[in-house]
Design a protein around this motif. Structure first.
Motif, short mmCIF file in Angstrom:
data_model
loop_
_atom_site.label_atom_id
_atom_site.label_comp_id
_atom_site.label_asym_id
_atom_site.label_seq_id
_atom_site.Cartn_x
_atom_site.Cartn_y
_atom_site.Cartn_z
N LEU A 39 -0.27 -12.25 -3.81
CA LEU A 39 -1.73 -12.17 -3.85
C LEU A 39 -2.22 -10.74 -3.68
O LEU A 39 -3.18 -10.32 -4.34
CB LEU A 39 -2.34 -13.07 -2.77
N ALA A 40 -1.56 -9.97 -2.82
CA ALA A 40 -1.96 -8.57 -2.61
C ALA A 40 -1.76 -7.77 -3.90
O ALA A 40 -2.59 -6.95 -4.28
CB ALA A 40 -1.16 -7.96 -1.47
N ARG A 41 -0.65 -8.02 -4.59
CA ARG A 41 -0.41 -7.33 -5.86
C ARG A 41 -1.44 -7.76 -6.91
O ARG A 41 -1.97 -6.94 -7.66
CB ARG A 41 1.00 -7.61 -6.36
N ALA A 42 -1.72 -9.06 -6.97
CA ALA A 42 -2.71 -9.56 -7.92
C ALA A 42 -4.08 -8.91 -7.68
O ALA A 42 -4.80 -8.60 -8.63
CB ALA A 42 -2.81 -11.08 -7.84
N LEU A 43 -4.41 -8.69 -6.43
CA LEU A 43 -5.68 -8.04 -6.10
C LEU A 43 -5.71 -6.62 -6.66
O LEU A 43 -6.69 -6.21 -7.29
CB LEU A 43 -5.91 -8.03 -4.59
N VAL A 44 -4.64 -5.86 -6.44
CA VAL A 44 -4.58 -4.50 -6.99
C VAL A 44 -4.67 -4.55 -8.51
O VAL A 44 -5.40 -3.77 -9.13
CB VAL A 44 -3.30 -3.77 -6.53
N GLU A 45 -3.96 -5.47 -9.12
CA GLU A 45 -4.00 -5.59 -10.58
C GLU A 45 -5.37 -6.02 -11.07
O GLU A 45 -5.80 -5.61 -12.15
CB GLU A 45 -2.92 -6.57 -11.05
N ARG A 46 -6.07 -6.79 -10.29
CA ARG A 46 -7.42 -7.24 -10.67
C ARG A 46 -8.42 -6.09 -10.68
O ARG A 46 -9.33 -6.06 -11.52
CB ARG A 46 -7.89 -8.33 -9.70
N VAL A 47 -8.28 -5.14 -9.77
CA VAL A 47 -9.28 -4.07 -9.66
C VAL A 47 -8.85 -2.78 -10.36
O VAL A 47 -9.57 -1.79 -10.29
CB VAL A 47 -9.66 -3.79 -8.19
N THR A 48 -7.69 -2.78 -11.01
CA THR A 48 -7.24 -1.60 -11.75
C THR A 48 -6.86 -2.01 -13.17
O THR A 48 -6.58 -3.17 -13.44
CB THR A 48 -6.00 -0.95 -11.10
N SER A 49 -6.83 -1.03 -14.04
CA SER A 49 -6.33 -1.24 -15.40
C SER A 49 -4.87 -0.84 -15.43
O SER A 49 -4.43 -0.01 -14.64
CB SER A 49 -7.12 -0.35 -16.38
N PRO A 50 -4.11 -1.41 -16.37
CA PRO A 50 -2.73 -0.95 -16.51
C PRO A 50 -2.70 0.56 -16.75
O PRO A 50 -3.58 1.10 -17.42
CB PRO A 50 -2.22 -1.71 -17.75
N GLY A 51 -1.73 1.24 -16.15
CA GLY A 51 -1.62 2.67 -16.36
C GLY A 51 -1.22 3.40 -15.10
O GLY A 51 -0.71 2.82 -14.14
N GLU A 52 -1.49 4.71 -15.11
CA GLU A 52 -1.01 5.59 -14.06
C GLU A 52 -1.55 5.25 -12.68
O GLU A 52 -0.80 5.24 -11.70
CB GLU A 52 -1.35 7.05 -14.40
N VAL A 53 -2.85 4.99 -12.56
CA VAL A 53 -3.42 4.72 -11.23
C VAL A 53 -2.78 3.47 -10.64
O VAL A 53 -2.33 3.48 -9.49
CB VAL A 53 -4.96 4.59 -11.29
N ARG A 54 -2.71 2.41 -11.41
CA ARG A 54 -2.10 1.18 -10.91
C ARG A 54 -0.65 1.44 -10.50
O ARG A 54 -0.20 1.00 -9.44
CB ARG A 54 -2.15 0.07 -11.96
N ALA A 55 0.08 2.17 -11.33
CA ALA A 55 1.49 2.45 -11.04
C ALA A 55 1.64 3.26 -9.75
O ALA A 55 2.55 3.03 -8.96
CB ALA A 55 2.14 3.18 -12.21
N ARG A 56 0.73 4.21 -9.54
CA ARG A 56 0.78 5.01 -8.30
C ARG A 56 0.51 4.12 -7.08
O ARG A 56 1.22 4.19 -6.09
CB ARG A 56 -0.22 6.16 -8.36
N VAL A 57 -0.53 3.30 -7.16
CA VAL A 57 -0.88 2.43 -6.03
C VAL A 57 0.26 1.46 -5.73
O VAL A 57 0.61 1.24 -4.57
CB VAL A 57 -2.19 1.68 -6.30
N LEU A 58 0.85 0.90 -6.75
CA LEU A 58 1.88 -0.14 -6.56
C LEU A 58 3.25 0.42 -6.22
O LEU A 58 4.19 -0.36 -6.03
CB LEU A 58 1.96 -1.04 -7.79
N GLY A 59 3.40 1.72 -6.10
CA GLY A 59 4.71 2.23 -5.69
C GLY A 59 4.96 3.70 -5.94
O GLY A 59 5.80 4.30 -5.27
N GLY A 60 4.27 4.29 -6.89
CA GLY A 60 4.53 5.69 -7.22
C GLY A 60 4.23 6.65 -6.09
O GLY A 60 5.04 7.54 -5.79
N THR A 61 3.12 6.45 -5.43
CA THR A 61 2.73 7.38 -4.36
C THR A 61 3.67 7.26 -3.16
O THR A 61 4.12 8.27 -2.62
CB THR A 61 1.27 7.14 -3.94
N ILE A 62 3.99 6.05 -2.76
CA ILE A 62 4.90 5.91 -1.60
C ILE A 62 6.27 6.43 -1.96
O ILE A 62 6.94 7.04 -1.11
CB ILE A 62 4.95 4.45 -1.07
#
Length: 159
Positions: free
Chosen positions: A129-152
């Motif tokens: 559900l937490a991932r779905a929330l991030v995917e709901r408020v972002t578009s596919p691409g760099e920002v989503r990828a950073r939030v979901l793991g790139g930055t950490i």
């Protein structure tokens, strides 16, 4: 620090949970993390953390500018303040778990896309559900990828 953190192959410190009004107690940990380089420190962001604690943490983050300081749980009920403090403090990051309001996640990612981190607070929260929330408020691409793991990944030396 060398034995218990680095010696065990750990890539950061946390989650620290000082008592209400006690955020200043994390300063020795920030000093030790600073002595070791860019070792991230995670501090609990929801209750018992207070609005005053978030301000104290931002002050400490500025004092230890080489240490990535992660505020977890989106700052809890003080999420607006947490977003502003993280936005204005370059070495602070905001972890998104336990968001009570979809809008809060959307605002955090919009305001600080390079310093917003996915989190689920499992086993208390649901990672799907937490991932779905991030995917709901972002578009596919760099920002989503950073939030979901790139930055950490960058923070802990894998990026």
């Amino acid at each position: 620090m060398e034995q218990e953190v680095l010696g065990r192959g750990l890539r950061g410190i946390g989650e620290l949970t000082p008592p209400p009004g006690g955020a200043g107690l994390v300063e020795p940990v920030l000093q030790a993390a600073s002595d070791q380089g860019r070792l991230p420190v995670v501090v609990h962001g929801s209750a018992p953390t207070t609005a005053e604690d978030l301000t104290t943490l931002a002050t400490l983050a500025r004092r230890y500018a080489g240490v990535p300081l992660v505020i977890s749980q989106l700052g809890g009920q003080h999420w607006m303040q947490a977003v502003e403090l993280v936005r204005d403090t370059p070495n602070m990051y905001l972890e998104l778990s336990t968001a009570n309001v979809v809008f809060a996640v959307r605002v955090a990612i919009k305001e600080i896309p390079d310093r917003t981190l996915f989190g689920s607070d499992a086993p208390y929260g649901d990672p799907v559900l937490a991932r779905a929330l991030v995917e709901r408020v972002t578009s596919p691409g760099e920002v989503r990828a950073r939030v979901l793991g790139g930055t950490i990944s960058e923070l802990i030396g894998f990026g």
